[in-house]
Design a protein around this motif. Sequence first.
Motif, PDB file in Angstrom:
ATOM      1  N   UNK B   5       0.834  -1.189   0.000  1.00  0.00           N
ATOM      2  CA  UNK B   5       0.000   0.000   0.000  1.00  0.00           C
ATOM      3  C   UNK B   5       0.872   1.244   0.000  1.00  0.00           C
ATOM      4  N   UNK B   6       1.886   1.214   0.828  1.00  0.00           N
ATOM      5  CA  UNK B   6       2.721   2.402   0.903  1.00  0.00           C
ATOM      6  C   UNK B   6       3.435   2.664  -0.423  1.00  0.00           C
ATOM      7  N   UNK B   7       3.845   1.595  -1.065  1.00  0.00           N
ATOM      8  CA  UNK B   7       4.463   1.786  -2.375  1.00  0.00           C
ATOM      9  C   UNK B   7       3.489   2.448  -3.329  1.00  0.00           C
ATOM     10  N   UNK B   8       2.245   1.971  -3.297  1.00  0.00           N
ATOM     11  CA  UNK B   8       1.211   2.580  -4.129  1.00  0.00           C
ATOM     12  C   UNK B   8       1.125   4.078  -3.862  1.00  0.00           C
ATOM     13  N   UNK B   9       1.329   4.438  -2.628  1.00  0.00           N
ATOM     14  CA  UNK B   9       1.236   5.842  -2.244  1.00  0.00           C
ATOM     15  C   UNK B   9       2.339   6.673  -2.898  1.00  0.00           C
ATOM     16  N   UNK B 152      -7.567  -1.773 -18.775  1.00  0.00           N
ATOM     17  CA  UNK B 152      -7.963  -2.500 -17.569  1.00  0.00           C
ATOM     18  C   UNK B 152      -6.773  -2.738 -16.648  1.00  0.00           C
ATOM     19  N   UNK B 153      -6.953  -2.391 -15.396  1.00  0.00           N
ATOM     20  CA  UNK B 153      -5.920  -2.657 -14.401  1.00  0.00           C
ATOM     21  C   UNK B 153      -4.876  -1.572 -14.295  1.00  0.00           C
ATOM     22  N   UNK B 154      -4.931  -0.595 -15.190  1.00  0.00           N
ATOM     23  CA  UNK B 154      -3.885   0.417 -15.203  1.00  0.00           C
ATOM     24  C   UNK B 154      -4.387   1.830 -14.925  1.00  0.00           C
ATOM     25  N   UNK B 215       6.775  -5.032 -14.362  1.00  0.00           N
ATOM     26  CA  UNK B 215       6.863  -5.172 -12.900  1.00  0.00           C
ATOM     27  C   UNK B 215       5.621  -5.832 -12.307  1.00  0.00           C
ATOM     28  N   UNK B 216       4.511  -5.712 -12.999  1.00  0.00           N
ATOM     29  CA  UNK B 216       3.306  -6.364 -12.471  1.00  0.00           C
ATOM     30  C   UNK B 216       2.862  -7.522 -13.369  1.00  0.00           C
ATOM     31  N   UNK B 217       3.828  -8.059 -14.109  1.00  0.00           N
ATOM     32  CA  UNK B 217       3.517  -9.118 -15.067  1.00  0.00           C
ATOM     33  C   UNK B 217       2.885 -10.348 -14.396  1.00  0.00           C
ATOM     34  N   UNK B 218       3.366 -10.669 -13.192  1.00  0.00           N
ATOM     35  CA  UNK B 218       2.845 -11.852 -12.503  1.00  0.00           C
ATOM     36  C   UNK B 218       1.368 -11.711 -12.177  1.00  0.00           C
ATOM     37  N   UNK B 433      -2.284   4.150 -10.413  1.00  0.00           N
ATOM     38  CA  UNK B 433      -1.285   3.464  -9.608  1.00  0.00           C
ATOM     39  C   UNK B 433       0.062   3.384 -10.327  1.00  0.00           C
ATOM     40  N   UNK B 434       1.107   3.152  -9.555  1.00  0.00           N
ATOM     41  CA  UNK B 434       2.428   2.903 -10.138  1.00  0.00           C
ATOM     42  C   UNK B 434       2.430   1.561 -10.852  1.00  0.00           C
ATOM     43  N   UNK B 435       3.380   1.391 -11.748  1.00  0.00           N
ATOM     44  CA  UNK B 435       3.421   0.181 -12.569  1.00  0.00           C
ATOM     45  C   UNK B 435       3.400  -1.095 -11.742  1.00  0.00           C
TER      46      UNK B 435
END
Lengths: 467, 467, 467
Positions: B5-9, B152-154, B215-218, B433-435
């Motif tokens: 969450x903090x990273x998202x911030x 979607x998702x981004x 980075x969010x491939x998984x 959001x960040x990547x």
Amino acid sequence: MERSRHQGMAKNTYMRWRLPLVCLLWEVAMIVLFGVFVRFSPEADAHWEEEKQEMNLTSDIENDFYFRYPSFQDVHVMIFVGFGFLMTFLKRYGFGAVGFNFLLAAFGIQWALLMQGWFHSFKNGEILIGVENLINADFCVGSVCIAFGAILGKSSPIQLLVLTLFQVTLFAVNEYILLNLLHVKDAGGSMTIHTFGAYFGLTVTRILYRPNLEQSKDKQGSVYHSDLFAMIGTLYLWMYWPSFNSAISEHGDAQHRAAINTYCSLAACVLTTVAFSSMLQKKGKLDMVHIQNATLAGGVAVGTSAEMMLPPYGSLIVGFICGIVSTVGYVYLTPFLESRLHIQDTCGIHNLHAMPGLIGGIVGAITAAAATEDVYGKEGFIKAFDFTGAYQTRTPSVQGGFQAAGIVVSLLMAFAGGALVGAILKLPIWGDAAAENCFEDDVYWEVPEDEESDVYHMHNPDKPASP
Amino acid sequence: MERSRHQGMAKNTYMRWRLPLVCLLWEVAMIVLFGVFVRFSPEADAHWEEEKQEMNLTSDIENDFYFRYPSFQDVHVMIFVGFGFLMTFLKRYGFGAVGFNFLLAAFGIQWALLMQGWFHSFKNGEILIGVENLINADFCVGSVCIAFGAILGKSSPIQLLVLTLFQVTLFAVNEYILLNLLHVKDAGGSMTIHTFGAYFGLTVTRILYRPNLEQSKDKQGSVYHSDLFAMIGTLYLWMYWPSFNSAISEHGDAQHRAAINTYCSLAACVLTTVAFSSMLQKKGKLDMVHIQNATLAGGVAVGTSAEMMLPPYGSLIVGFICGIVSTVGYVYLTPFLESRLHIQDTCGIHNLHAMPGLIGGIVGAITAAAATEDVYGKEGFIKAFDFTGAYQTRTPSVQGGFQAAGIVVSLLMAFAGGALVGAILKLPIWGDAAAENCFEDDVYWEVPEDEESDVYHMHNPDKPASP
Amino acid sequence: MERSRHQGMAKNTYMRWRLPLVCLLWEVAMIVLFGVFVRFSPEADAHWEEEKQEMNLTSDIENDFYFRYPSFQDVHVMIFVGFGFLMTFLKRYGFGAVGFNFLLAAFGIQWALLMQGWFHSFKNGEILIGVENLINADFCVGSVCIAFGAILGKSSPIQLLVLTLFQVTLFAVNEYILLNLLHVKDAGGSMTIHTFGAYFGLTVTRILYRPNLEQSKDKQGSVYHSDLFAMIGTLYLWMYWPSFNSAISEHGDAQHRAAINTYCSLAACVLTTVAFSSMLQKKGKLDMVHIQNATLAGGVAVGTSAEMMLPPYGSLIVGFICGIVSTVGYVYLTPFLESRLHIQDTCGIHNLHAMPGLIGGIVGAITAAAATEDVYGKEGFIKAFDFTGAYQTRTPSVQGGFQAAGIVVSLLMAFAGGALVGAILKLPIWGDAAAENCFEDDVYWEVPEDEESDVYHMHNPDKPASP
């Protein structure tokens, strides 16, 4: 697992003889009563050919079936998939949610055909049923599904059948008072279905108050996929609500208008639900509980007025307000009701049905009181409120007064009926589970073995299933 | 979880004030605009009784409601359940898929009622709405749902609302140019909905290109049950597509024919999708992505021509080709677009909507150009292409030319509009959001705690929930 | 995972060339045959304007489309979502259930349009199709979906396509014998769809008997969420069954009545299913298998009689009996059939379709034999049984006899056809899996990687996906 079951046995939840007995006896009663009373309406009877000639109809398309059947099917989906899946949000009560909803509704529609038939379709000792009766039976059962939401996870299937028996009966009486004695309009059932159903259910759950329910608190939440299952229910309720509110309106413009108004109200409701869901959470994140429920409040709240000349912007305003009221209710009122008033409302029906139902009744009363011949047209005015026969001289403002009276009657019937039925359900003979086994399918259902080890096993096919 | 969450911030995804503000302000704007402009069409107004007499209608069944309402409900399901669940295939973005789709569509239909109303249903300063307007609003929003598939998702919910505001506006303008200025036929929207929506979305996602998305491939894959949820969306789109393509066709044979042609095209499309899905995978196994998406391409591609006298075998050929084109697109083109053209297309809308939409426009142009009075009958010919008034002398080949021009206009509008809107959405104020946090519900949703430990707990009820 | 795949290879399940070849060749054949034979019926053709004048129809609403399209869409949902999701109950065969059902039904409806078209809609060398043909094609494919239930998890997609090709052919022949030669009434298909489809499938699975199937026994069960997915299928079948049984009945009272009777029968069936499910389990718990399946038996069993003047209480009795028969079948008969008769019936179609189908045929014969002019009215009587032309002098009791003959013919066709097709499917060229790989999607599908580790990863976002 064994141990959990034995604990459940502390309160005897053994259904083997009680549940079959109730199901079989009641179904036999249905058969006997249907045998004595129920026949086809003229439009569903093979004499229709002659009927057509008598009524000077030139085409089969004039059969009420073609005016209402598509709406009926939508309503049917709302009752079984809509309510059933909406309640699958609990992590470990999906079987009970969808399965018990199925059971009570299947029984309820039969009993409702009889009860409503005696009041509304009784001719020469026979109940004559057609597609409109099927819709009304579904509507009646809808009010039971609502009440079920309050006691979800805390009651045995027998209790639910008993609840259904009584609630359908009282629903039919209340509906008769409103529609026939007070000559109230309520096509989408803000009063008869939602206000009555919700306050009935809330009264029942108040009487069945379980002081130790926090013992099963960890099971009162959702898991990721159970929230998605619940969204299936939400969306079907949301999408088909225009059919719900228009299904039994007069042919033509009234059905058309009711659908449009409901569509508008629901759309507005989504926006304010999202706004307040984010605003009331300190991290600003959306809460699935609100999205699943409060988005529907707009449909409840135009139930009475949708078929009237409520203009589309009026529908938007109603939806706007109800999204807010309902979401705020989930955040502040539900915990308050539980801690202070001992009303344990599993699905938050107070926010989704009770308050919006009241608002719907009030909006309906105002819309009726504000009606003018100018807005409706001369014929349209009479047709919309059925100001014929004994009601020929009723004025809009008087109609508004009667509409308001309908709300009060529904509330009184709900409280009195709910208290009575709650007291009956409190008897220690119905096999409900102990507090620590609430919200757990394992009590009444054969539950498949551990999902986790299965998944594991799937990807290690050489490993035996039970280590 | 805390850390993520903090990273998202790091990129500020805090929605608490921004999202509610946008939702509330815009909904208030809707109410004001509806209040000023929107009224019921004569068939939904209480004056219908008088209208009937004026129009010499003998029965309420002549109300457009009964011609179109069942199709409307099917289309409604496609928009909310169809598109919503189709996008739940991502393992951890189900809430966003179905929830944001719900939000943007609920806003979009209101704005579309206004925009399309000004262009098509405006009389004496008022927009008069009926069931056909509801269908058209759903159609318009369908093009936004398509564009949503690309990002979607981004993107943040605010970005989606901004996207909807602009895309609905541009859609209405493009639709007006095609239907009114060019006098083009496009009942199922191959051009107006699919071509426009898809290339608009692809342009937007190109401009919003995220270089670090691996980075969010998984999280870009599916899990077993998310693929099943997605199949709910697929099947509802597939089953109800005949309603989609016939919903606003002329009464009678045109609606009838459009439904049949769509049914045929979709059936053929499934076979070639399966064939190529197996053929293009070296182990010969079927890929759920293809089954979920490419099977629908046949419906897209007969959108323009289904109501014309395209013979059933013609529909089969169109479906046959589109299953292949779409599946091949998923295997070869999507990776190419991402790596070379920097078009990150989460759902592969290029394969499902863009290419089949183009094919649909072309097939429509050819079918129109090939029309003869012999095939359509004299009256049928005029009715099918509305060759009346100013268009009395237009020939089929000229019509074909205008149909082709419609494709070009839709493409240009999509590229220009998408570029504009993409630029707006690139502003760093919308809270995306960040990547590394893309494709993750946790950013904008309250997500229930760990499913795994819950399941474990379920079967060890004596063990405390958090060890 | 690798190893399981290699074991599967012991029996060659490699689909890469075989499956695409079958799909493409057959689809090309469809296109050619459609090109030669299939045209639009007058009500779907652009000449409809002239047709209307010839038939003295004053309104487009008289187009058969408006009488049947809503029911068609309901039936369509039953075939694709209903049957598809009903079969997702297996823990690891959801892709196959819903995906292969999709494939075989998409092929089957095309072939059924041709086969049924040659028998019933053939005029001047052309098959003229309209909405009723679409419904009938769906019905025909319904019988294949039923047969698929018996061999679910044990057959390759090619086998399923071969099965479909033959079964649709035989279905059309059997239907022609019943409806045209014997002049039997069977609008909801108790005989033509259920009895034929089920005994056909049971014969096929008998011939394909796999002695070592207990090797995949651990995969024959459900998991918690797969049971909920299956309930989606159950409920859509249950809710829309009134549309199924009324979809091709005569316009007017017959459609109306068929819907009511089916509604009643299904409601009763739920009660007795629950009763016996609880009664036959020693702990008195409900079994999801029964709720998912036996609740539907009531719809099967009024398939023939629902449109006749079977009174509503008669429907309740039929539903009452079938809930019991079906549930008892699941508990006692299915294991018996497997162990003694070597009939491995994955979904228990013997209990849901075979026995209730037989009951439906018998109830239909009795209801027909009991018909009187008094009950039906003079015109209604003739219309209900189409006692015109060559059948002008047929009496109800004779009709009853022919109805009974229809059951026998359907059984014989099913046994003979099933034996033939079973023998063909036994050839070692179709790529079915070895016993230990049955009920496992991994054989024919790309299955996403381990759900468990994903979920784990979700909540430990800092941890790399593959440790």
